[in-house]
Design a protein around this motif. Structure first.
Motif, PDB file in Angstrom:
ATOM      1  N   ALA A 185      12.239  -4.282   2.792  1.00  0.00           N
ATOM      2  CA  ALA A 185      12.084  -2.937   3.370  1.00  0.00           C
ATOM      3  C   ALA A 185      13.462  -2.338   3.660  1.00  0.00           C
ATOM      4  N   THR A 186      13.581  -1.052   3.407  1.00  0.00           N
ATOM      5  CA  THR A 186      14.887  -0.386   3.515  1.00  0.00           C
ATOM      6  C   THR A 186      15.560  -0.581   4.877  1.00  0.00           C
ATOM      7  N   CYS A 187      14.821  -0.361   5.952  1.00  0.00           N
ATOM      8  CA  CYS A 187      15.473  -0.415   7.279  1.00  0.00           C
ATOM      9  C   CYS A 187      15.865  -1.844   7.634  1.00  0.00           C
ATOM     10  N   ARG A 216      19.121  -2.659   5.829  1.00  0.00           N
ATOM     11  CA  ARG A 216      20.317  -2.113   6.488  1.00  0.00           C
ATOM     12  C   ARG A 216      20.899  -3.184   7.435  1.00  0.00           C
ATOM     13  N   MET A 231       2.612  -6.464   6.436  1.00  0.00           N
ATOM     14  CA  MET A 231       2.351  -5.021   6.487  1.00  0.00           C
ATOM     15  C   MET A 231       1.169  -4.629   5.604  1.00  0.00           C
ATOM     16  N   HIS A 264       1.773  -4.289  11.481  1.00  0.00           N
ATOM     17  CA  HIS A 264       2.650  -3.426  12.276  1.00  0.00           C
ATOM     18  C   HIS A 264       1.886  -2.373  13.067  1.00  0.00           C
ATOM     19  N   LYS A 265       0.594  -2.222  12.769  1.00  0.00           N
ATOM     20  CA  LYS A 265      -0.208  -1.248  13.507  1.00  0.00           C
ATOM     21  C   LYS A 265      -1.159  -1.935  14.495  1.00  0.00           C
ATOM     22  N   GLY A 314       4.861   1.427  15.933  1.00  0.00           N
ATOM     23  CA  GLY A 314       4.202   0.639  14.895  1.00  0.00           C
ATOM     24  C   GLY A 314       5.006   0.579  13.609  1.00  0.00           C
ATOM     25  N   ARG A 315       6.297   0.397  13.737  1.00  0.00           N
ATOM     26  CA  ARG A 315       7.163   0.305  12.554  1.00  0.00           C
ATOM     27  C   ARG A 315       8.030  -0.941  12.652  1.00  0.00           C
ATOM     28  N   ILE A 316       8.654  -1.293  11.513  1.00  0.00           N
ATOM     29  CA  ILE A 316       9.654  -2.353  11.484  1.00  0.00           C
ATOM     30  C   ILE A 316      10.996  -1.673  11.244  1.00  0.00           C
ATOM     31  N   PRO A 317      12.116  -2.329  11.567  1.00  0.00           N
ATOM     32  CA  PRO A 317      12.309  -3.683  12.090  1.00  0.00           C
ATOM     33  C   PRO A 317      12.468  -3.710  13.615  1.00  0.00           C
ATOM     34  N   GLU A 362      14.791   0.261  16.047  1.00  0.00           N
ATOM     35  CA  GLU A 362      15.644   1.276  15.369  1.00  0.00           C
ATOM     36  C   GLU A 362      16.785   0.545  14.654  1.00  0.00           C
ATOM     37  N   SER A 363      16.727   0.607  13.314  1.00  0.00           N
ATOM     38  CA  SER A 363      17.640  -0.220  12.505  1.00  0.00           C
ATOM     39  C   SER A 363      19.118   0.061  12.777  1.00  0.00           C
ATOM     40  N   ARG A 364      19.474   1.328  12.993  1.00  0.00           N
ATOM     41  CA  ARG A 364      20.900   1.617  13.189  1.00  0.00           C
ATOM     42  C   ARG A 364      21.381   1.082  14.541  1.00  0.00           C
TER      43      ARG A 364
HETATM   44  N1  LIG Z   1      14.086   5.021  12.253  1.00  0.00           N
HETATM   45  C1  LIG Z   1      13.435   3.750  12.090  1.00  0.00           C
HETATM   46  C2  LIG Z   1      12.484   3.859  10.903  1.00  0.00           C
HETATM   47  C3  LIG Z   1      11.611   2.641  10.794  1.00  0.00           C
HETATM   48  C4  LIG Z   1      10.659   2.761   9.622  1.00  0.00           C
HETATM   49  O1  LIG Z   1      10.213   3.864   9.240  1.00  0.00           O
HETATM   50  N2  LIG Z   1      10.316   1.615   9.052  1.00  0.00           N
HETATM   51  C5  LIG Z   1       9.406   1.590   7.940  1.00  0.00           C
HETATM   52  C6  LIG Z   1       9.786   0.493   6.966  1.00  0.00           C
HETATM   53  S1  LIG Z   1      11.397   0.782   6.286  1.00  0.00           S
HETATM   54  C7  LIG Z   1       7.999   1.306   8.466  1.00  0.00           C
HETATM   55  O2  LIG Z   1       7.813   0.564   9.421  1.00  0.00           O
HETATM   56  N3  LIG Z   1       7.011   1.919   7.834  1.00  0.00           N
HETATM   57  C8  LIG Z   1       5.651   1.725   8.179  1.00  0.00           C
HETATM   58  C9  LIG Z   1       5.086   2.876   8.947  1.00  0.00           C
HETATM   59  O3  LIG Z   1       5.833   3.805   9.272  1.00  0.00           O
HETATM   60  O4  LIG Z   1       3.901   2.838   9.207  1.00  0.00           O
HETATM   61  C10 LIG Z   1      14.479   2.644  11.879  1.00  0.00           C
HETATM   62  O5  LIG Z   1      15.564   2.958  11.369  1.00  0.00           O
HETATM   63  O6  LIG Z   1      14.230   1.478  12.258  1.00  0.00           O
END
Ligand SMILES: N[C@@H](CCC(=O)N[C@@H](CS)C(=O)NCC(=O)O)C(=O)O
Length: 214
Positions: free
Chosen positions: A11-13, A16, A35, A40-41, A53-56, A67-69
């Motif tokens: 996954a992109t984040c 990073r 996922m 994640h939900k 409900g997001r990663i990481p 928040e990845s950053r």
């Molecule tokens: N701004 C957040 C974005 C996190 C994000 O959107 N992660 C994606 C994967 S790269 C995710 O969890 N997607 C599933 C969803 O949004 O339901 C970060 O940088 O951590």
């Protein structure tokens, strides 16, 4: 005990963060979240780890961070020392320039490159139909944003000049997908030699290549 990141190595984040850890030679344990089955939900994950409900998510003992950053900055401040690569230089003006470019990455770059990747790559992964009209619009927007990057990168190998830093790393995950999914000619256009040089410099970093080899 290695620091844990709940996410996915693809996954992109999460990538990073892995790219930062690899540049600093820090071991990370990646706990892959299921996922596909929407782990994640789950109410438990949202309550205990990530309210959106997001990663990481980073777990370092009792401390958690999403928040990845923000996670990248945490790893840099925890592990960077005089013997490692300086992903955030100590100098106030240099570190402020890094923040400037990370904000540009989230706003200007993100609003075209990240969205282009969603239309061309992620939609297919999720079984959705890409919108060709939107892809054409986003390509045009990417051309305009990369024209500005070409000016910002005049005479430089990296965003900060001669140093590969966190500002460059933040651009890599979505940039790599976009490059592979149809924007290579935009990145490498003869009219944008500074972008082409920068992209080659940052995407060929061994720590990034190791990140995407997984
Ligand atoms: N701004 C957040 C974005 C996190 C994000 O959107 N992660 C994606 C994967 S790269 C995710 O969890 N997607 C599933 C969803 O949004 O339901 C970060 O940088 O951590």
């Amino acid at each position: 005990m290695a620091i844990k990141v709940i996410g996915s190595a693809r996954a992109t984040c999460t990538q990073r963060i892995i790219a930062v850890a690899k540049a600093l030679n820090v071991d990370l344990e990646i706990e892959t979240l299921d996922m596909a089955n929407r782990a994640h939900k789950s109410p438990e994950y949202i309550k205990n780890y990530q309210p959106f409900g997001r990663i990481p998510v980073l777990v370092d003992g009792d401390f958690q961070l999403f928040e990845s950053r923000a996670i990248c900055r945490y790893l840099v401040h925890k592990y960077q020392n005089k013997d490692t690569i300086q992903l955030i230089p100590e100098d106030l003006q240099q570190s402020s320039l890094i923040e400037q470019y990370i904000s540009v990455e989230m706003s200007e770059w993100g609003t075209c490159i990240d969205k282009y990747v969603y239309e061309t790559v992620f939609k297919k992964m999720f079984g959705l139909t890409p919108d060709e009209e939107k892809i054409a619009e986003l390509r045009k927007a990417a051309e305009q944003v990369l024209d500005v990057y070409n000016q910002m990168l005049e005479g430089k190998d990296y965003l900060l000049g001669d140093k590969y830093t966190l500002a460059d790393i933040c651009h890599l995950p979505y940039g790599q997908h976009a490059y592979n999914a149809g924007l290579a000619d935009v990145f490498d256009a003869p009219s944008r030699p500074n972008v082409a040089r920068w992209w080659k410099n940052i995407s060929s970093q061994p720590s990034w290549q190791a990140t995407i080899a997984n």
